[in-house]
Write an enzyme that holds these catalytic residues in place. Structure first.
Site, mmCIF file in Angstrom:
data_model
loop_
_atom_site.group_PDB
_atom_site.id
_atom_site.type_symbol
_atom_site.label_atom_id
_atom_site.label_comp_id
_atom_site.label_asym_id
_atom_site.label_seq_id
_atom_site.Cartn_x
_atom_site.Cartn_y
_atom_site.Cartn_z
ATOM 1 N N SER A 116 -37.443 38.657 -30.108
ATOM 2 C CA SER A 116 -36.681 37.528 -30.642
ATOM 3 C C SER A 116 -35.196 37.714 -30.431
ATOM 4 O O SER A 116 -34.437 36.759 -30.541
ATOM 5 C CB SER A 116 -36.889 37.420 -32.155
ATOM 6 O OG SER A 116 -38.231 37.376 -32.476
ATOM 7 N N HIS A 135 -40.009 34.314 -24.591
ATOM 8 C CA HIS A 135 -39.909 34.153 -26.040
ATOM 9 C C HIS A 135 -40.634 32.899 -26.499
ATOM 10 O O HIS A 135 -40.135 31.790 -26.331
ATOM 11 C CB HIS A 135 -38.422 34.125 -26.431
ATOM 12 C CG HIS A 135 -38.173 34.091 -27.895
ATOM 13 N ND1 HIS A 135 -37.056 33.541 -28.459
ATOM 14 C CD2 HIS A 135 -38.924 34.541 -28.937
ATOM 15 C CE1 HIS A 135 -37.112 33.655 -29.766
ATOM 16 N NE2 HIS A 135 -38.250 34.261 -30.079
ATOM 17 N N GLU A 147 -38.355 30.376 -24.328
ATOM 18 C CA GLU A 147 -37.076 30.812 -23.753
ATOM 19 C C GLU A 147 -37.404 31.935 -22.781
ATOM 20 O O GLU A 147 -37.955 32.970 -23.191
ATOM 21 C CB GLU A 147 -36.148 31.365 -24.844
ATOM 22 C CG GLU A 147 -35.387 30.317 -25.635
ATOM 23 C CD GLU A 147 -34.529 30.941 -26.750
ATOM 24 O OE1 GLU A 147 -33.517 30.342 -27.092
ATOM 25 O OE2 GLU A 147 -34.877 32.012 -27.288
ATOM 26 N N ASN A 185 -32.528 31.358 -31.825
ATOM 27 C CA ASN A 185 -32.352 32.200 -33.014
ATOM 28 C C ASN A 185 -30.894 32.386 -33.414
ATOM 29 O O ASN A 185 -30.598 32.617 -34.577
ATOM 30 C CB ASN A 185 -33.030 33.556 -32.815
ATOM 31 C CG ASN A 185 -34.519 33.429 -33.025
ATOM 32 O OD1 ASN A 185 -34.977 32.499 -33.697
ATOM 33 N ND2 ASN A 185 -35.293 34.316 -32.455
#
Ligand SMILES: NC(=O)c1ccc[n+]([C@@H]2O[C@H](COP(=O)([O-])OP(=O)(O)OC[C@H]3O[C@@H](n4cnc5c(N)ncnc54)[C@H](O)[C@@H]3O)[C@@H](O)[C@H]2O)c1
Length: 277
Positions: A116, A135, A147, A185
């Protein structure tokens, strides 16, 4: 194509489900022990039982999907085409896992990590091949985005291969350069951290914080429920990584987030976080 998935937790099982539901893929779902991996597969079997009971999946399809998932430890990955690592968000574990995998998998096996927030470049350092970020988002079977993260030593052909696999499994990827938290994130986890601060200061109840963001910002799920879904330990790990990498105090994890993790209230996976499950 054979996909080895390392880590049969929340994400590993979700990713296994995505591949098992796409024609042409076999999954090797691996964990620290065969039993842990089997437990992960059992959770998927339970999900399928519910779908079958509701008439949203046939028993045959459920059985077929489950049959395409083998379970074991990473030592079973002797003939896989690609590894997707989804073990804990810990640099040493990820580095050690790939180091050991080099001696197990074929020479042309692609290495991808579902990290992450960790540095892809660092995960890759010292290995005999590149590692690319792949991701997925939680729940992996529902969320469209992947991602794809390029480290400093990433390879364009591998990135293109991962992009085309992502599309094949029904996802809509974006390719981004390595940076702490990548795109999603870096925006999302500080927002959850801030919501925890609002809760800890007693500004509003957990229900009202989430209601405010759903009705006021049109978010489909409130930030505290989202933190519970992601796992508060995962949220804490990401904040710490962004703080360490940038040295910027705006990424300081709230003490209440630390307290929640210390007492084991990690969210949906432990039955309690900001809400009960
Ligand atoms: N939870 C999320 O919303 C989310 C979303 C995207 C990415 N991620 C990332 O995915 C990864 C996994 O997260 P998760 O939420 O599934 O964690 P989790 O705690 O649910 O599962 C981790 C699993 O990995 C296993 N494991 C630990 N060390 C291992 C090793 N050395 N070899 C094999 N298995 C090992 C554990 O036994 C556990 O089953 C982390 O890097 C996390 O940052 C999580």
């Amino acid at each position: 194509m054979k996909i080895g998935i390392i880590g049969a937790g929340t994400m590993g099982v979700g990713i296994a489900q995505v591949f098992a539901e796409t024609a042409g893929y076999e999954v090797y779902l691996c964990d620290l022990t065969e039993e842990f991996a089997q437990k992960g597969k059992d959770r998927l079997a339970k999900t399928y039982e519910k779908l079958v009971a509701k008439g949203r999946m046939t028993a045959e399809i459920a059985e077929e999907n489950l049959a395409s998932i083998r379970t074991g430890t990473k030592e079973i990955c002797t003939d896989v085409d690609m590894i997707i690592e989804a073990a804990l968000e810990n640099m040493e574990i990820k580095k050690q896992t790939f180091k050991e995998l080099q001696a197990i998998v074929p020479a042309n096996c692609i290495f991808a990590t579902n990290t992450s927030s960790l540095s892809i470049t660092e995960i890759c350092a010292g290995l005999d091949r590149t590692v690319t970020g792949m991701h997925f988002f939680n729940p992996a079977n529902k969320m469209k985005l992947i991602e794809i993260i390029a480290g400093l030593n990433s390879n364009d052909d591998v990135i293109e291969k991962i992009r085309s696999i992502s599309v094949e499994i029904g996802k809509d990827p974006v390719i981004v350069e390595e940076a702490p938290g990548f795109v999603v994130n870096r925006l999302l986890i500080p927002m959850i951290n801030e919501a925890i601060g609002i809760f800890a200061e007693g500004v509003a109840s957990a229900e009202d914080i989430d209601k405010a963001m759903k009705l006021g910002a049109n978010h489909p799920i409130g930030p505290l429920a989202l933190g519970d879904l992601i796992g508060l330990d995962v949220c804490l790990a990401i904040m710490n990584i962004m703080l360490t990498e940038t040295g910027d105090s705006k990424y300081r994890p709230h003490t209440y987030l630390k307290k929640m993790v210390r007492c084991g209230r990690l969210g949906a996976k432990t039955g309690e976080g900001f809400f009960k499950y």
